[in-house]
Scaffold this motif. Structure first.
Motif, PDB file in Angstrom:
ATOM      1  N   MET A  78       0.840  -1.203   0.000  1.00 43.90           N
ATOM      2  CA  MET A  78       0.000   0.000   0.000  1.00 43.90           C
ATOM      3  C   MET A  78       0.876   1.254   0.000  1.00 43.90           C
ATOM      4  N   CYS A  79       1.971   1.210   0.749  1.00 46.42           N
ATOM      5  CA  CYS A  79       2.892   2.347   0.766  1.00 46.42           C
ATOM      6  C   CYS A  79       3.516   2.569  -0.611  1.00 46.42           C
ATOM      7  N   ILE A  80       3.862   1.466  -1.274  1.00 44.14           N
ATOM      8  CA  ILE A  80       4.444   1.574  -2.616  1.00 44.14           C
ATOM      9  C   ILE A  80       3.457   2.215  -3.581  1.00 44.14           C
ATOM     10  N   VAL A  81       2.212   1.748  -3.565  1.00 47.06           N
ATOM     11  CA  VAL A  81       1.179   2.290  -4.469  1.00 47.06           C
ATOM     12  C   VAL A  81       0.954   3.777  -4.178  1.00 47.06           C
ATOM     13  N   PHE A  82       0.866   4.135  -2.896  1.00 43.77           N
ATOM     14  CA  PHE A  82       0.642   5.528  -2.513  1.00 43.77           C
ATOM     15  C   PHE A  82       1.803   6.411  -2.977  1.00 43.77           C
ATOM     16  N   THR A  83       3.028   5.955  -2.730  1.00 44.69           N
ATOM     17  CA  THR A  83       4.207   6.729  -3.107  1.00 44.69           C
ATOM     18  C   THR A  83       4.285   6.941  -4.611  1.00 44.69           C
ATOM     19  N   ILE A  84       4.112   5.857  -5.355  1.00 47.83           N
ATOM     20  CA  ILE A  84       4.189   5.951  -6.820  1.00 47.83           C
ATOM     21  C   ILE A  84       3.068   6.850  -7.358  1.00 47.83           C
ATOM     22  N   SER A  85       1.882   6.747  -6.772  1.00 48.86           N
ATOM     23  CA  SER A  85       0.751   7.565  -7.235  1.00 48.86           C
ATOM     24  C   SER A  85       1.031   9.055  -7.032  1.00 48.86           C
ATOM     25  N   ILE A  86       1.494   9.423  -5.843  1.00 47.32           N
ATOM     26  CA  ILE A  86       1.771  10.834  -5.560  1.00 47.32           C
ATOM     27  C   ILE A  86       2.901  11.360  -6.437  1.00 47.32           C
ATOM     28  N   LEU A  87       3.974  10.583  -6.543  1.00 45.83           N
ATOM     29  CA  LEU A  87       5.085  11.009  -7.389  1.00 45.83           C
ATOM     30  C   LEU A  87       4.668  11.084  -8.853  1.00 45.83           C
ATOM     31  N   GLY A  88       3.874  10.104  -9.292  1.00 45.63           N
ATOM     32  CA  GLY A  88       3.417  10.094 -10.679  1.00 45.63           C
ATOM     33  C   GLY A  88       2.541  11.286 -11.011  1.00 45.63           C
ATOM     34  N   LEU A  89       1.585  11.587 -10.134  1.00 48.16           N
ATOM     35  CA  LEU A  89       0.680  12.722 -10.371  1.00 48.16           C
ATOM     36  C   LEU A  89       1.436  14.038 -10.414  1.00 48.16           C
ATOM     37  N   ASN A  90       2.361  14.216  -9.482  1.00 48.35           N
ATOM     38  CA  ASN A  90       3.108  15.469  -9.433  1.00 48.35           C
ATOM     39  C   ASN A  90       4.113  15.583 -10.573  1.00 48.35           C
ATOM     40  N   SER A  91       4.690  14.457 -10.973  1.00 45.55           N
ATOM     41  CA  SER A  91       5.598  14.479 -12.122  1.00 45.55           C
ATOM     42  C   SER A  91       4.830  14.818 -13.388  1.00 45.55           C
ATOM     43  N   PHE A  92       3.635  14.243 -13.518  1.00 45.21           N
ATOM     44  CA  PHE A  92       2.804  14.526 -14.697  1.00 45.21           C
ATOM     45  C   PHE A  92       2.407  16.002 -14.741  1.00 45.21           C
ATOM     46  N   SER A  93       2.051  16.547 -13.589  1.00 42.91           N
ATOM     47  CA  SER A  93       1.661  17.955 -13.523  1.00 42.91           C
ATOM     48  C   SER A  93       2.839  18.855 -13.882  1.00 42.91           C
ATOM     49  N   TRP A  94       4.029  18.496 -13.379  1.00 43.75           N
ATOM     50  CA  TRP A  94       5.218  19.288 -13.681  1.00 43.75           C
ATOM     51  C   TRP A  94       5.540  19.252 -15.171  1.00 43.75           C
ATOM     52  N   ILE A  95       5.462  18.053 -15.784  1.00 45.11           N
ATOM     53  CA  ILE A  95       5.738  17.919 -17.221  1.00 45.11           C
ATOM     54  C   ILE A  95       4.709  18.693 -18.037  1.00 45.11           C
ATOM     55  N   ARG A  96       3.440  18.624 -17.623  1.00 41.15           N
ATOM     56  CA  ARG A  96       2.377  19.320 -18.363  1.00 41.15           C
ATOM     57  C   ARG A  96       2.584  20.834 -18.299  1.00 41.15           C
ATOM     58  N   ARG A  97       2.913  21.344 -17.104  1.00 42.67           N
ATOM     59  CA  ARG A  97       3.136  22.782 -16.980  1.00 42.67           C
ATOM     60  C   ARG A  97       4.332  23.229 -17.817  1.00 42.67           C
ATOM     61  N   LYS A  98       5.383  22.401 -17.812  1.00 41.14           N
ATOM     62  CA  LYS A  98       6.568  22.739 -18.595  1.00 41.14           C
ATOM     63  C   LYS A  98       6.246  22.732 -20.078  1.00 41.14           C
ATOM     64  N   PHE A  99       5.422  21.770 -20.499  1.00 40.94           N
ATOM     65  CA  PHE A  99       5.053  21.670 -21.919  1.00 40.94           C
ATOM     66  C   PHE A  99       4.225  22.886 -22.336  1.00 40.94           C
ATOM     67  N   VAL A 100       3.274  23.283 -21.492  1.00 38.45           N
ATOM     68  CA  VAL A 100       2.424  24.441 -21.808  1.00 38.45           C
ATOM     69  C   VAL A 100       3.267  25.711 -21.840  1.00 38.45           C
ATOM     70  N   ARG A 101       4.193  25.843 -20.886  1.00 34.94           N
ATOM     71  CA  ARG A 101       5.033  27.034 -20.814  1.00 34.94           C
ATOM     72  C   ARG A 101       5.935  27.133 -22.037  1.00 34.94           C
ATOM     73  N   ASP A 102       6.482  25.978 -22.463  1.00 31.89           N
ATOM     74  CA  ASP A 102       7.349  25.980 -23.641  1.00 31.89           C
ATOM     75  C   ASP A 102       6.550  26.253 -24.917  1.00 31.89           C
TER      76      ASP A 102
END
Length: 538
Positions: free
Chosen positions: A514-538
Motif C-alpha cells: 500500500m505504501c508503494i502504491v501511494f508513493t508511486i501515485s503521488i510522485l506520478g501525479l506530481n511528475s505529470f503535472s510538472w511535465i504538463r506545466r513545462k510543456f504548456v510554458r514551452d
C-alpha cells in the motif's frame, strides 16, 4: 599576485542547522545495530526532516549527503562483515538513497499543506525499506528492529509485519515537523495530532493486551538445550600449522580485524588440500571440536533435554568425514532418545576460486529412533562472505512428539517474506542455529524474535558469537545465554508448544505494498503535472 582566502559565512550552515543535522546523525547511529537505543530511532528522522524542510541553508543537500555518509559508515563499521572499501561504497549508495528519500519529501511537502500530506514521508520511507529487503540485506536496516525495547509496540508486527512499526516512527517525524511548519493553524494541528495519537494509542492498547495474555497457557512444554563450542582453538591451531607462529583470537575480535584476516590465510590451503599431516594440530582440533559437541549434547540429554540444538556450522568436517559424523549423530539420538539438530559445515576440497561454492551450510535433524527427519540447507548465505550454495527457499515443517518444528539458519530470519512460510504452515517452534559476532549482538537475535511475533511461533535461536534465546509468539524471552560470558556454552529452555494465528501470516506485506502504491501515485501525479506545466510554458 597573491589571492587572499575569504570566508563567506553565507556559504555555510548556521550553528542551529549544524546542530539539528548532527543531532539526526548521532541519533541514527545510537539507534543502529551496534547500540540499538530505541528512543533515538524516533528522533533521527524528525531532525533530518526539519533540516531539509525548514532550515534555509545553501547547498543544503550537499551537507545532508555528507552527514548521511558519516552516519552510514559509523552505523555499519564492524557491523557489516565487509572490507572497509566495500563498506565505504555501500555507505555511499545508502547515503544517496537516503538523500533521495528526503529530497522527494521536500518536493512533495512544498506542494501540500494539509494533514494528509504527512503520509507521504512514512509511505516513501517504508517503500525504500521494503525494496531494500527484496534486493539484498533483508530487513537488516529497517528502523523497526530498533524497537525491541518497546514490547507493546512490536506486537503490531503480528498484523502489519515490521512495516507498520516503521510507518508509525516515520509518521511521527512527519506529523511533528508538519505541526511546527503550520503552528499558526492550531485547530488543524490539534486534529492532526489527535488522529496520529489515537492510532498510536490504539496500537499500544492492542500490544499491551496481546503481550500480557498467554494464548498457550496450559499447553505442553518441551525442554530444549542449546549448545555452542567456540572455534578459537581450532583456528589458532590451524594458523600455527600454516605459519609456525602463534596467534590469539579474542572472543570480541572485530569481524573485519586484521587478526581474522590473517587467520583466513591459513584456512585456504587447509580447505584446498585437506592435508591432515601438514595441518595435524588444526585437524586434531577440528575432530575435538565435533567430539565436544557430542559431549555437551550428552550432558544436555542427561539433564532432561528432549530437543538438542547446535549453533550454525558448529560441526566442521570434510566431505570424506561427513558420513561418519552423521552416523555418530544418529547413534547418539537413538541411544539418548532425543531429537538432535546437528548444524554443520561440510567442506568440499580443491582449488578455491572466486565464486566457487565449497561449503555446505546445513542442518541434519534426527529423531529419537535414529532416523534422519530432515536435511535443511541455508536459504540465504551472506553475500560476499559465505561461499555456500543456497537452499531451495522452502522452510520445511517436521511433525514431532513435541509439535510442528521448522529449521532455518541465521541470516534466513532476516527475510520476513520467506519466513512467512512458518506462519502459513502453523509451525510451533522455529529452531534457528546461528552465528554472530560481538558488534551485532544482541541486535541480530532480537531481529529473529520479530519473525516469531509475525508468524505466531516460538523461536529458539542458538548463536555462537552472540545471544542465544528462547522466545514465545509474543517475543517474551523465557531463557537466554550470552556467548561472551565465561563458562560452558550450554543452556536450557522450557518452551510451550503451540501456534497462534496472526493476520500478518495471511496478508503478508500488504502494508508495504500500500505504501508503494501511494508513493508511486503521488510522485506520478506530481511528475505529470510538472511535465504538463513545462510543456504548456514551452
Amino acid at each position: 599576485m597573491k589571492h587572499k582566502f575569504s570566508f563567506d559565512k553565507n556559504n555555510y550552515p548556521d550553528p542551529l542547522s549544524i546542530l539539528i543535522l548532527l543531532s539526526g546523525v548521532f541519533s541514527a547511529i545510537l539507534a543502529s545495530p551496534k547500540w540499538s537505543m530505541s528512543i533515538f530511532a524516533w528522533i533521527a528522522p524528525a531532525c533530518f526532516l526539519y533540516y531539509v524542510r525548514v532550515e534555509p541553508v545553501k547547498r543544503k543537500f550537499l551537507w545532508a549527503l555528507f552527514a548521511f555518509f558519516i552516519m552510514h559508515v559509523a552505523s555499519s563499521y564492524e557491523v557489516a562483515p565487509f572490507p572497509i572499501p566495500v563498506l565505504v561504497i555501500m555507505a555511499l549508495i545508502e547515503s544517496l538513497k537516503t538523500l533521495v528519500l528526503y529530497g522527494v519529501d521536500k518536493w512533495i511537502s512544498s506542494k501540500y499543506r494539509g494533514f494528509a500530506a504527512t503520509l507521504f514521508f512514512p509511505a516513501t520511507a517504508v517503500t525504500l525499506e521494503y525494496m531494500n529487503s527484496l534486493i539484498g540485506g533483508g530487513v537488516w536496516w529497517s528502523i523497526a528492529n530498533s524497537q525491541f525495547g518497546f514490547p507493546w509496540l512490536i506486537q503490531l508486527s503480528s498484523i502489519t509485519g515490521v512495516w507498520g512499526i516503521s510507518f508509525l516512527i516515520y509518521w511521527f517525524a512527519s506529523v511533528l515537523i508538519w505541526s511546527i511548519q503550520n503552528r499558526s493553524q492550531r485547530s488543524s494541528i490539534k486534529k492532526g495530532v489527535l488522529v496520529y495519537g489515537s492510532i498510536l494509542f490504539a496500537t499500544l492498547v492492542f500490544g499491551a493486551v496481546r503481550y500480557n495474555m498467554n494464548s498457550l497457557k496450559g499447553n505442553q512444554s518441551v525442554k530444549i538445550a542449546g549448545i555452542s563450542v567456540p572455534l578459537f582453538d581450532f583456528l589458532e591451531n590451524l594458523y600455527r600449522d600454516y605459519s609456525g607462529k602463534s596467534i590469539t583470537i579474542e572472543p570480541k575480535t572485530s569481524i573485519s580485524s586484521g587478526v581474522l584476516q590473517e587467520v583466513n590465510r591459513a584456512q585456504i590451503p587447509f580447505i584446498e588440500s585437506a592435508d591432515t599431516l601438514k595441518f595435524k594440530n588444526g585437524y586434531r582440533s577440528m575432530l575435538q571440536l565435533n567430539d565436544s559437541l557430542f559431549s555437551l549434547s550428552k550432558q544436555a540429554a542427561n539433564r532432561g533435554a528432549k530437543i538438542i540444538l547446535w549453533s550454525e556450522a558448529n560441526a566442521f568436517a570434510f566431505r570424506f568425514n561427513e558420513k561418519a559424523l552423521i552416523s555418530k549423530g544418529k547413534d547418539f539420538a537413538f541411544q539418548n532418545k532425543v531429537y538432535l539438530m546437528m548444524a554443520m559445515a561440510i567442506i568440499d576440497t580443491g582449488r578455491i576460486y572466486f565464486g566457487k561454492k565449497f561449503i555446505e551450510n546445513k542442518t541434519v535433524f534426527i529423531g529419537p529412533d535414529g532416523e534422519i527427519l530432515n536435511v535443511f540447507h541455508k536459504n540465504n548465505p551472506v553475500p560476499m562472505v559465505e561461499n555456500s550454495k543456497p537452499g531451495d527457499g522452502k522452510i520445511p515443517v517436521i511433525q514431532t512428539a513435541f509439535g510442528r518444528i521448522s529449521p532455518s539458519i541465521c541470516y534466513d530470519a532476516d527475510f520476513p517474506t520467506q519466513m512467512r512460510q512458518i506462519g502459513k504452515n502453523k509451525t510451533d517452534i522455529l529452531l534457528l542455529p546461528s552465528g554472530d559476532w560481538y558488534s551485532i549482538s544482541p541486535f541480530h537475535t532480537r531481529m529473529a524474535i520479530f519473525r516469531g511475533i509475525e508468524n505466531g511461533t516460538a523461536v529458539v535461536r542458538q548463536a555462537s558469537g552472540g545471544l542465544s534465546v528462547a522466545s514465545d509468539y509474543r517475543g517474551r524471552v523465557s531463557a537466554s545465554l550470552d556467548f561472551y560470558k565465561e563458562g560452558t556454552k550450554l543452556w536450557f529452555a522450557d518452551v510451550e508448544v503451540g501456534h497462534v494465528a496472526t493476520l500478518y501470516s495471511k496478508i503478508g506485506n500488504l502494508v508495504a505494498c500500500m505504501c508503494i502504491v501511494f508513493t508511486i501515485s503521488i510522485l506520478g501525479l506530481n511528475s505529470f503535472s510538472w511535465i504538463r506545466r513545462k510543456f504548456v510554458r514551452d
